[in-house]
Enzyme design. Structure first.
Site, PDB file in Angstrom:
ATOM      1  N   TYR A  93       4.309   4.825  11.418  1.00  0.00           N
ATOM      2  CA  TYR A  93       4.605   3.406  11.605  1.00  0.00           C
ATOM      3  C   TYR A  93       5.446   2.782  10.487  1.00  0.00           C
ATOM      4  O   TYR A  93       5.721   1.585  10.530  1.00  0.00           O
ATOM      5  CB  TYR A  93       3.301   2.607  11.775  1.00  0.00           C
ATOM      6  CG  TYR A  93       2.281   2.798  10.669  1.00  0.00           C
ATOM      7  CD1 TYR A  93       2.351   2.076   9.482  1.00  0.00           C
ATOM      8  CD2 TYR A  93       1.241   3.701  10.821  1.00  0.00           C
ATOM      9  CE1 TYR A  93       1.425   2.235   8.477  1.00  0.00           C
ATOM     10  CE2 TYR A  93       0.293   3.881   9.818  1.00  0.00           C
ATOM     11  CZ  TYR A  93       0.382   3.143   8.659  1.00  0.00           C
ATOM     12  OH  TYR A  93      -0.553   3.320   7.660  1.00  0.00           O
TER      13      TYR A  93
ATOM     14  N   HIS B  62      -3.310   4.455   4.836  1.00  0.00           N
ATOM     15  CA  HIS B  62      -4.489   3.592   4.951  1.00  0.00           C
ATOM     16  C   HIS B  62      -5.721   4.282   4.373  1.00  0.00           C
ATOM     17  O   HIS B  62      -6.457   3.703   3.579  1.00  0.00           O
ATOM     18  CB  HIS B  62      -4.716   3.238   6.423  1.00  0.00           C
ATOM     19  CG  HIS B  62      -5.958   2.441   6.668  1.00  0.00           C
ATOM     20  ND1 HIS B  62      -6.103   1.145   6.236  1.00  0.00           N
ATOM     21  CD2 HIS B  62      -7.120   2.772   7.297  1.00  0.00           C
ATOM     22  CE1 HIS B  62      -7.306   0.704   6.591  1.00  0.00           C
ATOM     23  NE2 HIS B  62      -7.933   1.661   7.232  1.00  0.00           N
TER      24      HIS B  62
ATOM     25  N   ARG C 189       0.856  -1.181   0.000  1.00  0.00           N
ATOM     26  CA  ARG C 189       0.000   0.000   0.000  1.00  0.00           C
ATOM     27  C   ARG C 189       0.898   1.239   0.000  1.00  0.00           C
ATOM     28  O   ARG C 189       1.447   1.628   1.028  1.00  0.00           O
ATOM     29  CB  ARG C 189      -0.882  -0.028   1.251  1.00  0.00           C
ATOM     30  CG  ARG C 189      -2.020   0.973   1.268  1.00  0.00           C
ATOM     31  CD  ARG C 189      -2.628   1.041   2.656  1.00  0.00           C
ATOM     32  NE  ARG C 189      -1.755   1.750   3.579  1.00  0.00           N
ATOM     33  CZ  ARG C 189      -1.587   1.446   4.860  1.00  0.00           C
ATOM     34  NH1 ARG C 189      -2.191   0.411   5.384  1.00  0.00           N
ATOM     35  NH2 ARG C 189      -0.786   2.173   5.623  1.00  0.00           N
TER      36      ARG C 189
END
Length: 377
Positions: free
Chosen positions: A286, A277, A273
């Protein structure tokens, strides 16, 4: 005294029928150690040029669709958008391997798969705009509603596929889910039922590395997600999710197997990805930018473009034409999304039950009275 010690208990112990035999050899169900690849291998020469060009066209169109939808969130025209940038090969392949009679069961990130299957881009985004629960007729398009709760669409796909098999319909269901969804109970229940019933369903797990901010290593200790298939008695396949022809090939084989009565298959597509998100997520908290850039070098659009140009199947004029068509699609999408939706508050009660309950009729009357009073004020 235990149950087995009760008088006559021994004569009522269940015994398997004579034809029952446990599967003792898991080898045929195990995935290969490395993801299946086509691009950059000798296998690429076996793919029809027309299919490769179509995959490329849909990838470029899908990339532009993702960037345009992301821009619409910044303009306030979309409430949220979970981008599939970097995962376009999985999305496009899932749409193209299905026949018109088959069903697609997408997750919230799979709007591109729905568009590649032929759904109007605006209708695909209606849920994320907050206008309607779905925005399109699932029966008309053979696309189930975009599922926001994780993995809840998977048992639905199994149920539809099983029903189709009982009716004798030549239908396959393809259900899409992310790696995070494999940690949900619905995922395991769906796989178990599908294998027991030999339902004509294909499960496509897009392993993009993170369930929001949770890396795969904190979700499972299995060698791969595809290895989970053997526990349910179905084949597991591992594929490079950024290699569009490879994903198309593996899914095509799984769909064909399901259609001829071979039962379900679990396919894990290893991808990434690139974007956050959703537009509400800060991915820098992160993961590092160096990781993202490493995956950009394995971009599905560039990989296929390199193959096509190397084989003389795509030149600069061809790339420009595909890019122009994608830009025209984005312009139409932008224009239509910039128009304010005309919403009727009474629609809140129109699609809850086929016949409204007394409580709903009472609530509808109350809202109607409030709207009438507001218009007269």
């Amino acid at each position: 005294m235990t149950v087995q010690e009760l008088p006559g208990a021994a004569s009522h112990r269940p015994t398997p029928p004579p034809e029952w035999k446990p599967l003792t050899d898991p080898a045929p169900l195990l995935p290969d150690p490395e993801p299946h690849r086509v691009l950059g291998t000798d296998a690429a020469a076996g793919f029809a040029p027309g299919l490769l060009r179509r995959l490329y066209t849909e990838l470029v169109r899908g990339r532009r669709y993702n960037t345009q939808a992301t821009a619409l969130t910044k303009q306030g025209r979309l409430a949220v958008y979970p981008s599939s940038t970097g995962q376009e090969a999985c999305e496009v392949a899932a749409a193209l391997v299905l026949e018109d009679r088959d069903w697609l069961f997408p997750s919230y990130r799979d709007t591109l798969a729905a568009v590649a299957r032929g759904l109007d881009p605006v209708e695909a985004l209606t849920l994320l705009r907050g206008d309607w629960h779905t925005g399109y007729d699932p029966r008309e398009h053979r696309i189930a509603p975009l599922s926001t709760p994780l993995a809840t669409q998977l048992p639905h796909a199994v149920g539809l596929a099983h029903a189709a098999r009982l009716k004798g319909d030549d239908v396959v269901a393809l259900a899409m889910v992310g790696d995070g969804g494999t940690s949900e109970g619905d995922f395991h229940e769906a796989l178990n039922f599908a294998a027991v019933w030999r339902a004509p369903v294909v499960f496509l797990v897009q392993n993009n590395g993170f369930a929001i901010s949770v890396p795969l290593a904190k979700q499972t200790a299995a060698p791969s997600l595809a290895h989970k298939a053997v526990g349910y008695g179905m084949p597991g396949r591992l594929v490079d999710g950024n290699d569009a022809p490879a994903v198309h090939q593996v899914l095509s084989e799984a769909v064909a197997r399901a259609r001829r009565g071979g039962g379900p298959t679990l396919v894990e597509a290893v991808t990434y990805r690139i974007d956050a998100h959703t537009n509400a997520d800060d991915a820098t908290r992160y993961r590092g930018q160096s990781e993202v850039e490493a995956w950009r070098a394995h971009d599905p659009v560039l990989l296929l473009e390199r193959e096509l140009t190397g084989r003389g199947l795509l030149d600069e004029d061809g790339k420009r034409q595909v890019a122009d068509e994608a830009e025209s699609m984005a312009a139409r999408l932008r224009e239509r999304m910039n128009a304010d939706a005309e919403l009727d508050p009474m629609d809140l009660f129109a699609h809850v039950y086929a016949e409204q309950t007394a409580q709903l009729r009472e609530q509808a009357a109350q809202l109607r009275a409030e709207l009438d009073a507001e218009s007269e004020a």
